[in-house]
Design an enzyme around this catalytic site. Structure first.
Site, PDB file in Angstrom:
ATOM      1  N   GLY A 117      15.582   9.295 -27.129  1.00 28.33           N
ATOM      2  CA  GLY A 117      16.895   9.213 -26.476  1.00 28.33           C
ATOM      3  C   GLY A 117      17.035  10.281 -25.413  1.00 28.33           C
ATOM      4  O   GLY A 117      16.191  10.435 -24.524  1.00 28.33           O
ATOM      5  N   GLY A 159      -4.175   3.893   8.094  1.00 30.19           N
ATOM      6  CA  GLY A 159      -2.989   4.599   7.598  1.00 30.19           C
ATOM      7  C   GLY A 159      -3.374   5.703   6.634  1.00 30.19           C
ATOM      8  O   GLY A 159      -2.749   6.770   6.585  1.00 30.19           O
ATOM      9  N   ALA A 160      -4.449   5.465   5.893  1.00 28.16           N
ATOM     10  CA  ALA A 160      -4.880   6.475   4.917  1.00 28.16           C
ATOM     11  C   ALA A 160      -5.358   7.732   5.632  1.00 28.16           C
ATOM     12  O   ALA A 160      -5.177   8.842   5.146  1.00 28.16           O
ATOM     13  CB  ALA A 160      -5.966   5.892   4.021  1.00 28.16           C
TER      14      ALA A 160
END
Ligand code: HXC
Length: 518
Positions: A173, A408-409
């Site tokens: 929880g 992009g890498a």
């Protein structure tokens, strides 16, 4: 003072009561579950005889309803205090599962709140040793408010002092969200588990049978969900791991990490580095070998070893100075960047940036991982996290391109134009918009279709592409990298370059905070 007087006797009585409370019986209850007691954990965490307990004698808030009962234990189920770890000040709390399942009532929460505030004020790391059934049911709203205060302090302390959570039993929880807000989550295999809703609720709502371990054990969180960064086989090793991590990181965001020198020196010139990258560009190798050849002997401490293994992150040392390492791993998914590896690296980069730890990027990346799954799950948004984190970071940042550096890498992996301070490449580097096969297919599709010998033509075009485009020399000649270096001198280069960057200062425009793509 009259040590036979009434006041002193009362003092001694209280001392005796508390000593009896942490009895062998209680420790045995924990041992029978393969766990240590809260006292034993505290002893393992701190340097011998340095722990100072605070609020040992507080008592739980009395119940105002008739539902449930409260165990009248001094301390309300949590030990809090401070001491020394490797000679440096550290705050800690340890929940005692033998007192109402380590559940968090209002007094228990106040104690944790108090040392959270002290740790922040004194600029010292805080470690939470968690063993708790979550919010104390019988205290109701007061427990929830207690968790809310802890979360608030976690967020306020984020980026100011290191915060470490160690799960050593249940974290059920509300008990899970404080760890989730801290910098590192350690877990012990088989005896710790974390979940928001437990197996009973899963059974009720979904009619699925699942054990604690299957739902939220250490393996699940360190391999699948990425909630936990570190997993060890027993509590002793888990706590030793925490002590080790603390040697790499500073006490707070305005001091530097400690310098830890190893008398056994790594050679600054090492020809072995010339042979790590195989001649065949499609052959994998283990980037951890490169890391170990570059860093001080035995100094590499990997973080999130079992999660998103296509990227390797961790701390190492160069001449005793802590360095954060981010490295593509060609052995796993060919070192491509996918959603999980981007998130893993981004979080690590932001920790290093917040805590003055320079970053070394070792690059061998063919690109982002293609596929419907990745696109539909949001590689655009998640891939942007790493890009954002690198660009935002103002600590010294150095990249070594070892082999592939495509598209992009290339940009993401701390390229010069997003803010790399020194960018080096080995002669084996391939820097281009895309790999040779893709480039030939896009630009020469028609020629290949009409060719009598498409294989021979393709081979020739790939060779031309490699010779003329996919190499480190064009980037070098145009200043997109700083130098093509002999791999053998890489350690020396890194030492000299990081030293040059030690007073680096970057001023950014004032703002409340950025908006990293989440
Ligand atoms: C009060 C609790 C408790 C709790 C356990 N105990 N959890 N008391 N509040 N949350 C008590 C038990 O009554 C028991 O008391 C003792 O601790 C040991 O518990 P056991 O169940 O006997 O132990 P075990 O079998 O090891 O099981 C551990 C457990 C289980 C899995 C953690 O106790 C459990 O499921 N607890 C509830 C977990 C939960 O749902 N928590 C969420 C609360 S809601 P006795 O007297 O018999 O020794 C929450 C919301 C906050 O936290 C949200 C914030 C975002």
């Amino acid at each position: 003072m009259d040590t036979n007087g009434k006041l002193f006797r009362k003092f001694l009585e209280r001392e005796e009561k508390i000593n009896n409370q942490f009895s062998i019986e209680n420790a045995k209850k924990q041992h029978s579950k393969g766990k240590l007691s809260a006292v034993e954990r505290i002893e393992l965490l701190f340097d011998k005889d340095t722990f100072e307990e605070i609020d040992a004698f507080v008592i739980p808030a009395p119940l105002t309803t008739s539902f449930g009962k409260i165990t009248e234990a001094y301390g309300d189920g949590v030990i809090v205090g401070y001491g020394k770890v490797s000679g440096r000040l550290v705050f800690a709390y340890a929940q005692d599962f033998t007192v109402m399942g380590g559940s968090l009532g209002s007094v228990h929460a106040q104690k944790i709140n108090k040392i959270q505030q002290m740790a922040l004020k004194m600029g010292a790391p805080i470690v939470g040793l968690i063993d708790s059934g979550g919010a104390r049911i019988q205290e109701g709203i007061a427990s929830l408010a207690g968790y809310a205060m802890i979360f608030k302090h976690n967020v306020h302390a984020s980026g100011v002092i290191p915060q470490i959570s160690v799960i050593m039993g249940p974290a059920a929880g509300g008990a899970v969200y404080s760890p989730a807000l801290t910098d590192f989550v350690f877990m012990t295999n088989k005896t710790s588990y974390m979940f928001v809703t437990g197996p009973n609720v899963v059974k009720e709502v979904l009619n699925e049978e699942v054990t604690n371990d299957e739902l939220g054990g250490a393996e699940v969180h360190s391999k699948k969900s990425g909630v936990s960064q570190m997993m060890y086989e027993d509590e002793e090793h888990t706590i030793q791991g925490v002590r080790k991590l603390l040697t790499y990181i500073p006490s707070n965001n305005v001091v530097n990490p400690p310098v830890v020198l190893n008398p056994e020196e790594t050679p600054d010139y090492n020809e072995r580095l010339r042979d790590v990258v195989p001649d065949d560009p499609n052959k994998p190798y283990d980037v951890k070998e490169v890391i170990n050849l570059l860093m001080d002997v035995d100094s590499f401490f990997e973080i999130s070893e079992n999660y998103a293994q296509n990227i390797v992150v961790g701390f190492g040392r160069l001449k005793g100075q802590t360095i954060g390492i981010v490295a593509n791993q060609p052995k796993v998914l060919a070192g491509t960047i996918d959603i999980n590896s981007s998130i893993k690296a981004a979080r690590f980069i932001r920790f290093c940036d917040a805590f003055n730890i320079p970053i070394l990027t070792l690059e061998d990346v063919p690109g982002f991982l293609p596929g419907v799954d990745q696109e539909h799950m949001g590689i655009i948004r998640h891939g942007a996290k790493m890009l954002y984190a690198y660009t935002e970071a103002t600590v010294p940042k150095i990249t070594v391109i070892m082999r592939k550096s495509y598209g992009g890498a290339y940009i993401v992996m701390n390229s010069k134009n997003i803010g790399g301070d020194f960018n080096y490449a080995w002669p084996t580097a391939e820097i281009a918009v895309m790999g040779p096969d893709g480039a030939v297919a896009v630009l020469y599709r028609r020629e290949l279709e009409s060719s009598e010998d498409p294989d021979a033509l393709k081979k020739e075009l790939i060779k031309t592409y490699r010779d003329e485009i996919a190499n480190p020399y064009i980037a070098d000649e145009k200043g997109y990298i700083d130098e093509v270096i002999d791999p053998a001198v890489t350690r020396k280069k890194l030492i000299v370059s990081f030293e040059a960057l030690q007073n680096k200062h970057v001023a950014r425009p004032a703002k409340k905070h950025g908006n990293i793509p989440l």
